[in-house]
Design a protein around this motif. Sequence first.
Motif, PDB file in Angstrom:
ATOM      1  N   ASN A 133      42.237  39.432  47.258  1.00  0.00           N
ATOM      2  CA  ASN A 133      41.354  38.270  47.307  1.00  0.00           C
ATOM      3  C   ASN A 133      40.103  38.446  46.448  1.00  0.00           C
ATOM      4  OD1 ASN A 133      40.713  40.254  49.373  1.00  0.00           O
ATOM      5  ND2 ASN A 133      39.110  38.859  50.065  1.00  0.00           N
ATOM      6  N   THR A 134      40.000  39.585  45.754  1.00  0.00           N
ATOM      7  CA  THR A 134      38.830  39.847  44.900  1.00  0.00           C
ATOM      8  C   THR A 134      39.137  39.634  43.419  1.00  0.00           C
ATOM      9  OG1 THR A 134      39.480  42.182  44.841  1.00  0.00           O
ATOM     10  CG2 THR A 134      37.864  41.538  46.514  1.00  0.00           C
ATOM     11  N   LEU A 135      40.276  39.004  43.126  1.00  0.00           N
ATOM     12  CA  LEU A 135      40.754  38.868  41.741  1.00  0.00           C
ATOM     13  C   LEU A 135      41.227  37.447  41.483  1.00  0.00           C
ATOM     14  CD1 LEU A 135      43.147  41.875  41.757  1.00  0.00           C
ATOM     15  CD2 LEU A 135      41.372  41.569  40.068  1.00  0.00           C
ATOM     16  N   ASN A 136      41.279  37.050  40.222  1.00  0.00           N
ATOM     17  CA  ASN A 136      41.883  35.745  39.957  1.00  0.00           C
ATOM     18  C   ASN A 136      43.408  35.895  39.953  1.00  0.00           C
ATOM     19  OD1 ASN A 136      42.584  36.532  37.248  1.00  0.00           O
ATOM     20  ND2 ASN A 136      42.341  34.404  36.610  1.00  0.00           N
ATOM     21  N   ALA A 137      44.096  34.760  40.067  1.00  0.00           N
ATOM     22  CA  ALA A 137      45.544  34.766  40.304  1.00  0.00           C
ATOM     23  C   ALA A 137      46.299  35.567  39.247  1.00  0.00           C
ATOM     24  CB  ALA A 137      46.059  33.323  40.351  1.00  0.00           C
ATOM     25  N   HIS A 138      45.933  35.406  38.003  1.00  0.00           N
ATOM     26  CA  HIS A 138      46.655  36.097  36.935  1.00  0.00           C
ATOM     27  C   HIS A 138      46.501  37.616  37.055  1.00  0.00           C
ATOM     28  CE1 HIS A 138      48.338  37.059  33.084  1.00  0.00           C
ATOM     29  NE2 HIS A 138      47.224  37.685  32.746  1.00  0.00           N
ATOM     30  N   LEU A 139      45.270  38.066  37.291  1.00  0.00           N
ATOM     31  CA  LEU A 139      45.018  39.510  37.373  1.00  0.00           C
ATOM     32  C   LEU A 139      45.566  40.138  38.651  1.00  0.00           C
ATOM     33  CD1 LEU A 139      41.422  39.686  35.887  1.00  0.00           C
ATOM     34  CD2 LEU A 139      43.553  40.388  34.788  1.00  0.00           C
ATOM     35  N   MET A 140      45.734  39.331  39.690  1.00  0.00           N
ATOM     36  CA  MET A 140      46.342  39.867  40.913  1.00  0.00           C
ATOM     37  C   MET A 140      47.668  40.555  40.606  1.00  0.00           C
ATOM     38  SD  MET A 140      45.979  36.813  43.710  1.00  0.00           S
ATOM     39  CE  MET A 140      44.377  36.194  44.243  1.00  0.00           C
ATOM     40  N   VAL A 141      48.459  39.894  39.756  1.00  0.00           N
ATOM     41  CA  VAL A 141      49.829  40.367  39.531  1.00  0.00           C
ATOM     42  C   VAL A 141      50.001  41.052  38.185  1.00  0.00           C
ATOM     43  CG1 VAL A 141      50.829  38.668  41.085  1.00  0.00           C
ATOM     44  CG2 VAL A 141      50.561  38.097  38.654  1.00  0.00           C
ATOM     45  N   ASP A 142      48.935  41.055  37.361  1.00  0.00           N
ATOM     46  CA  ASP A 142      49.024  41.720  36.049  1.00  0.00           C
ATOM     47  C   ASP A 142      47.673  42.324  35.683  1.00  0.00           C
ATOM     48  OD1 ASP A 142      49.872  42.678  33.631  1.00  0.00           O
ATOM     49  OD2 ASP A 142      49.948  40.717  32.642  1.00  0.00           O
ATOM     50  N   PRO A 143      47.198  43.273  36.506  1.00  0.00           N
ATOM     51  CA  PRO A 143      45.838  43.808  36.280  1.00  0.00           C
ATOM     52  C   PRO A 143      45.719  44.555  34.955  1.00  0.00           C
ATOM     53  CG  PRO A 143      47.026  45.119  37.922  1.00  0.00           C
ATOM     54  CD  PRO A 143      47.854  43.895  37.673  1.00  0.00           C
ATOM     55  N   LEU A 144      46.820  45.101  34.461  1.00  0.00           N
ATOM     56  CA  LEU A 144      46.738  45.888  33.228  1.00  0.00           C
ATOM     57  C   LEU A 144      46.510  45.003  32.002  1.00  0.00           C
ATOM     58  CD1 LEU A 144      49.474  48.572  33.968  1.00  0.00           C
ATOM     59  CD2 LEU A 144      46.992  48.809  34.124  1.00  0.00           C
ATOM     60  N   SER A 145      46.616  43.677  32.178  1.00  0.00           N
ATOM     61  CA  SER A 145      46.319  42.796  31.045  1.00  0.00           C
ATOM     62  C   SER A 145      44.850  42.894  30.641  1.00  0.00           C
ATOM     63  CB  SER A 145      46.687  41.343  31.376  1.00  0.00           C
ATOM     64  OG  SER A 145      45.877  40.851  32.412  1.00  0.00           O
ATOM     65  N   LEU A 146      44.010  43.475  31.493  1.00  0.00           N
ATOM     66  CA  LEU A 146      42.610  43.710  31.123  1.00  0.00           C
ATOM     67  C   LEU A 146      42.476  44.825  30.090  1.00  0.00           C
ATOM     68  CD1 LEU A 146      40.672  43.495  34.511  1.00  0.00           C
ATOM     69  CD2 LEU A 146      40.335  42.040  32.504  1.00  0.00           C
ATOM     70  N   GLY A 147      43.518  45.639  29.950  1.00  0.00           N
ATOM     71  CA  GLY A 147      43.465  46.733  28.976  1.00  0.00           C
ATOM     72  C   GLY A 147      42.734  47.960  29.494  1.00  0.00           C
ATOM     73  N   GLN A 148      42.255  47.902  30.732  1.00  0.00           N
ATOM     74  CA  GLN A 148      41.570  49.037  31.350  1.00  0.00           C
ATOM     75  C   GLN A 148      41.952  49.066  32.829  1.00  0.00           C
ATOM     76  OE1 GLN A 148      37.166  49.396  30.478  1.00  0.00           O
ATOM     77  NE2 GLN A 148      37.552  47.446  29.513  1.00  0.00           N
ATOM     78  N   ASP A 149      41.877  50.229  33.426  1.00  0.00           N
ATOM     79  CA  ASP A 149      42.121  50.320  34.861  1.00  0.00           C
ATOM     80  C   ASP A 149      41.005  49.615  35.627  1.00  0.00           C
ATOM     81  OD1 ASP A 149      44.439  51.832  34.651  1.00  0.00           O
ATOM     82  OD2 ASP A 149      43.350  53.723  34.599  1.00  0.00           O
ATOM     83  N   SER A 150      41.381  48.995  36.748  1.00  0.00           N
ATOM     84  CA  SER A 150      40.378  48.431  37.648  1.00  0.00           C
ATOM     85  C   SER A 150      40.871  48.630  39.078  1.00  0.00           C
ATOM     86  CB  SER A 150      40.127  46.955  37.311  1.00  0.00           C
ATOM     87  OG  SER A 150      41.328  46.216  37.359  1.00  0.00           O
TER      88      SER A 150
END
Lengths: 225, 225
Positions: free
Chosen positions: A144-161
Amino acid sequence: MKIAVLGTGMVGQSLADRLACLGHDVVVGTRDPEATRARREPDGMGNPPLSTWLGSHPSVELTTLPEAAGRAEVIVNATNGAGSLDALSRAGAGHLAGKVVIDISNPLDFTAGFPPTLLVKDSDSLGEQIQRAFPDAKVVKTLNTLNAHLMVDPLSLGQDSSVFVSGDDPAAKAVVVDLLESFGHTDVIDLGDITTARGTEMFLPLWLRLMGALRTPAFNVRVVR
Amino acid sequence: MKIAVLGTGMVGQSLADRLACLGHDVVVGTRDPEATRARREPDGMGNPPLSTWLGSHPSVELTTLPEAAGRAEVIVNATNGAGSLDALSRAGAGHLAGKVVIDISNPLDFTAGFPPTLLVKDSDSLGEQIQRAFPDAKVVKTLNTLNAHLMVDPLSLGQDSSVFVSGDDPAAKAVVVDLLESFGHTDVIDLGDITTARGTEMFLPLWLRLMGALRTPAFNVRVVR
């Protein structure tokens, strides 16, 4: 696994899409499947109607809340936070009993405009309300601390989170951590029991200001330690 | 710069120490300097009494709240959040007028034990209360999302992390950003006006759960985008 995603908004679609791609048997539950299927206009946010999404996801079935929950081993609450308790009641306490219920919702109150405030906070949380309302379910609050896209594809940020889990049942949290890792989450922090959902739900006001300052929802926090 | 640090706890000591090391003319303000100086016992957290700290910081003077505030160009509110409005009133509205007031406090309520709840939240914040109470001051909320040590030495984490500023006066925020960068902060995010302090103050419940889960206060968030 047989997974029911309750809710047909962006969060529900993102979760159902990713879970189906990962090979799970996914069913989406909504209050009125016929009305949802018949809708042909974009929603208030400009997103295409669910019928378009269903056309490109032939393996995912849309059905009622109780039928979806009844058929699943794991249930994802991706409904609007203001209506989550009602939606889960419609799904049926008996259909939640003994199962992992992944609660992704936030108790946002938009009645006074943007940014929203929280319907519950500080000495309680929506995650706890759901656990109390369905004591036989194994509620795990996460994502619940992320937007929908990043919930399921966090690595799309290019960095660990980082992402967080809160819940009373260690075995249920282990199931959820496995799912999160299958999405690409590399730093899952177990905050403790379901009362720690107060922390992640109260993060939303900062998330909303960050979205305003950064002019994008495509960000996440990494807990540096 | 001439900087007054109001408050003699860990946060006040950390700020005063770092600011003095960086060459600023630092004065520490407290309600009753004589009583503070006379104390010889550790505080409730086991920290040494301020007299010990003063002995190793001969350039830093301890004085009253109004005298400290009156002599400074920049004022740091490092008092306990529950008493900040009272402490700033004692410092004197006239001594705050026209000056940058860096508000580091959090409105924590420990009356029901640990973890604390928030005295003000969601539709208001302590930062806003201070700005409303002292409309001629230029209040900038910052550093309240970190522990005292990391506030002034964030690079001790060995990785970059983020810190936030909220305030209505762009020039005041620029002064604060310069100070933060002099401490080693490499990612200062301007959230917007003082109402965005609601976001950082409401982060505290998550910070507190993270401290519990990680068993250390030595962490910070990095906003990955």
